[in-house]
Design an enzyme around this catalytic site. Structure first.
Site, PDB file in Angstrom:
ATOM      1  CG  ASP A   1      48.321  33.882  52.548  1.00 11.02           C
ATOM      2  OD1 ASP A   1      48.784  32.922  51.942  1.00 11.02           O
ATOM      3  OD2 ASP A   1      48.158  33.975  53.979  1.00 11.02           O
TER       4      ASP A   1
ATOM      5  CG  ASP B   1      42.517  31.968  48.813  1.00 11.61           C
ATOM      6  OD1 ASP B   1      42.065  31.629  49.629  1.00 11.61           O
ATOM      7  OD2 ASP B   1      43.378  31.783  48.232  1.00 11.61           O
TER       8      ASP B   1
ATOM      9  CB  CYS C   1      28.752  31.915  30.205  1.00  9.70           C
ATOM     10  SG  CYS C   1      29.808  32.783  30.688  1.00  9.70           S
TER      11      CYS C   1
ATOM     12  CB  CYS D   1      31.627  36.081  30.310  1.00 11.45           C
ATOM     13  SG  CYS D   1      32.432  34.873  29.428  1.00 11.45           S
TER      14      CYS D   1
ATOM     15  CB  CYS E   1      30.478  32.750  26.424  1.00 10.56           C
ATOM     16  SG  CYS E   1      31.382  31.501  27.258  1.00 10.56           S
TER      17      CYS E   1
ATOM     18  CG  HIS F   1      34.384  31.244  30.570  1.00  6.20           C
ATOM     19  ND1 HIS F   1      33.025  31.400  30.460  1.00  6.20           N
ATOM     20  CD2 HIS F   1      34.376  29.768  30.999  1.00  6.20           C
ATOM     21  CE1 HIS F   1      32.344  30.289  30.832  1.00  6.20           C
ATOM     22  NE2 HIS F   1      33.175  29.313  31.208  1.00  6.20           N
TER      23      HIS F   1
END
Lengths: 261, 489
Positions: free
Chosen positions: B91, B339, B377, B379, B382, B407
């Site tokens: 940015d 974003d 989930c 991931c 999890c 997560h």
């Protein structure tokens, strides 16, 4: 771990008298009570605590008494609280000589590599301390070598907070240092990141700084224990310990001389 | 232009595309986590790769302060500095005009910030912003825009919009100066190499640079140019003591300058800005100045207007978005990139993103809950940790923040992948409506109607906000089965 009596300061003469009243002969210890009540909260192993302050006789007595109990191992407490390293060996030996060989011995509060070696020499098996944690919080990374001869290269000596055993990554000399913390270290941090990046992260107070340092310090420290185990198996522990301590002592003396020069 | 944008599938205004950048081949719609100071808080770059992050953000203002763009450049660019092999976007520092307004003074020349580090003034001009971003070396760089809060009214908005257009020209000129220097250096290097030895070194270097596929080609041309600049400038520096800044460039790739559409909530101003930016033929466009507290009804209308007017064949980036619901709506309206600090920031406050909305791990009810954060989930968090364990950690230990950040970002990356694949496979409306019979378990359930409900949905009573209904109507997605519109408060 069985609950232990409150630890007294090492040199408090006033309390020494009261201490006697807490010894196993005078009243049942918590260990004793636990055994009587058949209290095993989770069915796990119970370690008996060895107390006794700085008195060799009391330590021996406590160790002998606790050894009689049906515990799975022993936790030696009251060390790492400011006593000098010279006092320790005699006390540790007095304790471990009275303990059975086949049960593990744990000690809390010994963190420095030299202290660990002291403990190992006396027959301790398990060590826990906050040494790594405090190093990391301060921005330090362990760099001491723990190979056979414990040699340190000369270029580690300087006046920037390095003493051949650790470096402080907050120091500005690392701003542009694109090398790993320890060359050849296989930890995640050394394989992926540079001193310059960690220096930046520390300067901007980013969480990742401490994560990366903790990974390296833990890896490095556990590596030291692995070398100790290998030395014991090979029968070269005493030689390893001696050369390790001497090299570090030489380093610290050299740094001190460099600073005063 | 150092990017390729290829649309692979559409549903009405929504598009799924392949965005090829010098460092990574991305799939849009995509969410970009924010790593302001060269790190996503609490996560390693390996974890970010495992999670599936494609592009991450760095911030010009913060990195210029510490460790400085010159240092990053000297050490090989931000990719190398933080060891992130995929794409980066920086940015321009424009957002700090709003977030750090109390430290900023905005004039035609640029923005003067008071440094929070040492109190010294720091002037950020469009040229300086581009040069800093040039040194940092991200795949996508943002033009410095004059940012105002959408919650203010009056002539300031118009002033900011026109100034943004004037500044984009200065940004373009600054970026072009870098490119032309590189062209010149490449020519000289090639000529010198050929004269001095048949170009053997040059051939070897180009062969070494060449990677696989189109990305490799792009990278090799850019790398040769950058290497040329470095060598030529370096040797000149040795012989003629040229200023150090010329020899500092070690960036291996070119950068893509995105323009940012401003204009507040005024459709007329937004239209002027869009037309002005499109005339400049930039590699991509961002819709800025939103996600700052304006009402959602105004928000979606601005996004809809801009996406309708921006070119089809270039990526569209809505800055500062955000909530999963907003991302779905904006994607339906034709945006590609997003974003926001939300997923990671909310994680540090103990909040997890789940299909039903959010789960507050600090809540006492979590203390004994041995289920994972999200049963659907996949991931690492999890699969390995319970709500009860995370409950103990949140706000007390950094590990809590790390686990939830992991997560939450996994959730956002999955959302990005689901949007992309559903558009490509023609299932986009189903994803929005929540019917995912073919998709299988684990799909998103944003607008699931109460008749299908099992008590665990975003709008269980079918009270979908009115702004969402209106936006989806414009986008041509039928969500009437999800319930009656519920007026936004």
């Amino acid at each position: 771990m069985a609950e232990e009596d409150h630890l007294k300061p090492w040199k408090s003469a006033l309390r020494e008298g009261r201490w006697d009243r807490r010894l196993p002969e005078r009243r049942p210890t918590k260990v004793e009570s636990i055994r009587r009540r058949r209290y095993h909260p989770t069915g796990g192993a119970v370690f008996g605590s060895i107390v006794g302050g700085s008195k060799i006789e009391e330590r021996k007595r406590c160790a002998q008494e606790v050894a009689k109990r049906n515990v799975s191992g022993f936790c030696i407490s009251g060390f790492g609280l400011g006593e000098s390293m010279d006092e320790r060996p005699a006390l540790l030996s007095a304790i471990t000589e009275s303990l059975p060989d086949e049960k593990p011995r744990q000690i809390c509060g010994l963190g420095l590599p030299e202290e660990v070696l002291q403990g190992v020499a006396a027959g301790i098996d398990l060590f826990d301390s906050t040494y790594i944690y405090h190093l990391t919080l301060g921005g330090f990374a362990l760099t001491f070598t723990s190979d056979k001869m414990g040699r340190h290269s000369d270029d580690q000596l300087s006046d920037t907070g390095r003493d051949g055993t650790k470096i402080n990554l907050k120091a500005t000399i690392y701003r542009k240092d694109t090398t790993a913390i320890v060359e050849g270290c296989k930890c995640y941090t050394c394989e992926n990141h540079t001193k310059a990046y960690i220096n930046h992260l520390l300067n901007v107070h980013e969480m990742l700084a401490l994560i990366l340092l903790e990974i390296h310090n833990t890896h490095h420290y556990l590596g030291f224990f692995r070398v100790i185990r290998e030395a014991i198996k090979r029968g070269t522990f005493d030689e390893f310990r001696q050369s390790f301590v001497e090299t570090r002592r030489d380093n610290i003396v050299a740094v001190a001389s460099a600073l005063s020069a | 232009m150092a990017l390729r944008f290829e649309i692979l599938g559409r549903f009405n205004r929504a598009r799924a595309a392949q965005l090829t950048l010098p460092h990574f081949m991305c799939q849009t719609p995509l969410f970009m986590p924010v790593g302001t100071q060269g790190t996503i808080k609490g996560l390693t770059t390996s974890q970010l790769e495992d999670i599936g992050c494609q592009i991450i953000l760095g911030n010009t203002y913060h990195l210029a302060l510490r460790p400085t763009s010159e240092l990053i450049d000297e050490l090989g660019g931000l990719h190398k500095f933080m060891n992130w092999p995929r794409a980066l976007l920086t940015d321009s520092g424009g957002f700090q005009m709003v977030s750090l307004l109390h430290l900023a003074d905005i004039t035609e020349k640029g923005v003067t910030f008071q440094s929070p580090v040492d109190g010294k003034p720091m002037l950020l001009t469009p040229e300086e912003s581009i040069q800093i971003q040039n040194r940092i070396g991200a795949d996508i760089i943002m033009a410095l825009d004059d940012v105002v809060r959408t919650t203010i009214t009056g002539p300031r908005i118009e002033e900011a919009m026109y100034r943004t257009l004037r500044w984009i020209d200065r940004c373009i000129a600054a970026a072009a100066a870098v490119s032309s220097r590189r062209c010149w250096c490449t020519v000289v290097w090639v000529a010198t190499s050929i004269c001095m030895g048949g170009g053997g070194d040059l051939q070897r270097d180009v062969a070494g640079f060449r990677g696989g596929g189109s990305m490799g080609w792009m990278k090799s041309v850019a790398e040769v140019a950058a290497e040329a600049e470095r060598r030529w400038c370096n040797s000149l520096a040795i012989h003629m003591t040229i200023s150090p800044s010329m020899s500092a460039h070690k960036r291996p790739h070119d950068q893509n300058l995105f323009g940012i559409v401003q204009g507040g909530l005024d459709p007329v101003l937004r239209d002027i800005c869009v037309k002005g930016l499109v005339e400049r033929n930039l590699p991509g466009y961002a819709i800025g100045g939103l996600a700052g507290g304006e009402d959602k009804d105004s928000f979606w209308r601005v996004v809809a207007q801009c996406t309708a007017a921006l070119p089809e064949d270039k990526p569209r980036y809505v800055m500062g978005v955000g909530y999963p619901l907003d991302i779905v709506v904006c994607s339906a309206l034709g945006a590609d990139m997003y974003d926001c600090v939300y997923p990671t920031r909310t994680a540090r406050f103990g909040t997890a993103l789940v299909p039903e909305g959010v789960l507050k791990l600090k809540h006492q009810a979590m203390a004994n809950d041995t289920r994972p954060v999200d049963i659907t989930c996949e991931c690492m968090v999890c699969k390995n940790y319970s709500r009860a364990y995370i409950h103990c950690l949140v706000t007390k230990d950094a590990m809590g923040s790390q686990l939830l950040s992991y997560h939450n970002l996994f959730y956002m990356m999955k959302l990005s992948r689901d949007l992309h694949s559903s558009i490509v496979e023609g299932r986009f409306p189903e994803i929005c409506r929540g019917r995912y019979a073919r998709y299988g378990e684990g799909g998103m359930e944003f607008f699931r109607g109460s008749e299908e409900g099992d008590g665990s949905v975003v709008f269980p009573k079918g009270d979908v906000p009115e702004w969402v209904c209106n936006a989806m109507e414009v986008a041509g997605i039928d969500i009437s089965s999800c319930g009656a519109p519920f007026p936004s408060t």
